[in-house]
Design a protein around this motif. Structure first.
Motif, mmCIF file in Angstrom:
data_model
loop_
_atom_site.group_PDB
_atom_site.id
_atom_site.type_symbol
_atom_site.label_atom_id
_atom_site.label_comp_id
_atom_site.label_asym_id
_atom_site.label_seq_id
_atom_site.Cartn_x
_atom_site.Cartn_y
_atom_site.Cartn_z
ATOM 1 N N VAL A 58 0.944 -0.784 -0.055
ATOM 2 C CA VAL A 58 0.025 0.552 -0.188
ATOM 3 C C VAL A 58 0.473 1.564 0.355
ATOM 4 C CG1 VAL A 58 -1.902 1.843 1.340
ATOM 5 C CG2 VAL A 58 -1.685 -1.074 1.007
ATOM 6 N N VAL A 59 0.788 2.133 -1.016
ATOM 7 C CA VAL A 59 2.009 3.207 -1.502
ATOM 8 C C VAL A 59 1.177 3.975 -0.553
ATOM 9 C CG1 VAL A 59 3.127 4.480 -2.592
ATOM 10 C CG2 VAL A 59 2.477 2.345 -3.029
ATOM 11 N N GLY A 60 1.466 4.821 0.079
ATOM 12 C CA GLY A 60 1.269 5.779 1.047
ATOM 13 C C GLY A 60 0.446 5.573 1.874
ATOM 14 N N VAL A 99 0.097 -3.584 -6.056
ATOM 15 C CA VAL A 99 0.195 -2.285 -5.713
ATOM 16 C C VAL A 99 -1.097 -1.020 -5.355
ATOM 17 C CG1 VAL A 99 2.124 -0.660 -5.989
ATOM 18 C CG2 VAL A 99 2.946 -2.531 -6.187
ATOM 19 N N ASP A 100 -1.631 -1.348 -4.354
ATOM 20 C CA ASP A 100 -2.976 0.148 -4.127
ATOM 21 C C ASP A 100 -2.334 1.305 -3.924
ATOM 22 O OD1 ASP A 100 -5.567 0.275 -3.822
ATOM 23 O OD2 ASP A 100 -5.295 -0.081 -1.586
ATOM 24 N N VAL A 101 -2.794 2.077 -4.141
ATOM 25 C CA VAL A 101 -1.825 3.681 -4.383
ATOM 26 C C VAL A 101 -2.521 4.470 -3.922
ATOM 27 C CG1 VAL A 101 -0.986 5.280 -5.963
ATOM 28 C CG2 VAL A 101 -0.307 2.841 -6.087
ATOM 29 N N PHE A 102 -2.461 4.980 -2.286
ATOM 30 C CA PHE A 102 -3.347 6.240 -2.125
ATOM 31 C C PHE A 102 -2.555 7.491 -2.327
ATOM 32 C CE2 PHE A 102 -5.383 2.959 -0.107
ATOM 33 C CZ PHE A 102 -7.102 3.521 0.165
ATOM 34 N N MET A 143 -8.438 1.271 -11.873
ATOM 35 C CA MET A 143 -8.250 2.694 -11.642
ATOM 36 C C MET A 143 -9.324 3.126 -10.548
ATOM 37 S SD MET A 143 -5.644 4.685 -14.022
ATOM 38 C CE MET A 143 -6.708 4.583 -15.674
ATOM 39 N N ASP A 144 -9.132 3.984 -9.942
ATOM 40 C CA ASP A 144 -10.201 5.275 -9.345
ATOM 41 C C ASP A 144 -11.742 3.746 -9.037
ATOM 42 O OD1 ASP A 144 -12.657 7.364 -8.664
ATOM 43 O OD2 ASP A 144 -13.415 6.976 -10.951
ATOM 44 N N ARG A 145 -10.893 2.774 -7.898
ATOM 45 C CA ARG A 145 -12.135 2.651 -7.767
ATOM 46 C C ARG A 145 -11.347 2.127 -5.897
ATOM 47 N NH1 ARG A 145 -14.587 -2.318 -11.091
ATOM 48 N NH2 ARG A 145 -15.851 -0.708 -12.540
ATOM 49 N N CYS A 146 -11.962 1.314 -4.865
ATOM 50 C CA CYS A 146 -11.748 0.908 -3.869
ATOM 51 C C CYS A 146 -11.838 -0.152 -3.436
ATOM 52 C CB CYS A 146 -12.393 1.235 -2.874
ATOM 53 S SG CYS A 146 -12.300 1.051 -0.744
ATOM 54 N N GLN A 184 -6.291 3.764 -6.105
ATOM 55 C CA GLN A 184 -8.004 3.822 -5.148
ATOM 56 C C GLN A 184 -9.263 4.916 -5.824
ATOM 57 O OE1 GLN A 184 -7.572 1.782 -2.903
ATOM 58 N NE2 GLN A 184 -8.969 3.012 -2.561
ATOM 59 N N LEU A 185 -10.410 4.918 -5.630
ATOM 60 C CA LEU A 185 -11.133 5.836 -5.718
ATOM 61 C C LEU A 185 -10.547 7.848 -5.711
ATOM 62 C CD1 LEU A 185 -14.229 5.713 -5.628
ATOM 63 C CD2 LEU A 185 -14.536 5.823 -3.789
#
Length: 142
Positions: A23-25, A78-81, A126-129, A105-106
């Motif tokens: 989880v980046v961020g 890789v989940d990006v915040f 993209m643009d999804r939680c 992420q959203l």
């Protein structure tokens, strides 16, 4: 051709096959969305790897790394915040790290990042939680 997210069935398969999530961020602040989403995913059985150059020590009981290159184990997702403008570099890091999925992420959307990741062999969402998708597609605790 404009970007399209994978169909729900493919997203379900991605989540089932890739249970290690960098989880980046990821924030160490429990009031931040990145923390709450990651904690929920961890409780559902996912291995969460915090990636945040500003954080020190552990987050959610896991060692925090400054970047994806520092993570010493295979990464599935890789989940990006992070803000959208930072995602092309993160996509390059995800490709170099050998990740399977780049998940923005959203509210996070960047066609350049998606193209970098796709060219590197990653599936892109993209643009999804991720928490919402997992809850819809996986109604059971792992």
């Amino acid at each position: 051709m404009p970007f399209e997210n994978p169909e729900r069935e493919q997203i379900k398969q991605l989540l089932e096959a890739n249970t290690t999530v960098a989880v980046v961020g990821l924030s160490d602040n429990p009031e931040r969305t990145s923390h709450a989403v990651s904690q929920a995913m961890q409780q559902r059985g996912y291995r969460i790897i915090p990636v945040n150059p500003a954080a020190q020590g552990d987050i959610l009981g896991e060692r925090c790394y400054p970047d994806l290159a520092s993570v010493p184990e295979p990464i599935g997702i890789v989940d990006v915040f992070r803000r959208s403008e930072f995602t092309p570099d993160i996509a390059r890091e995800a490709v170099a790290a050998g990740a399977k999925v780049l998940w923005l992420q959203l509210g996070v959307y960047n066609e350049e990042a998606a193209e970098i990741a796709r060219q590197g062999g990653l599936v892109v969402v993209m643009d999804r939680c991720i928490k919402v998708e997992d809850s819809i597609l996986q109604p059971r605790i792992r």
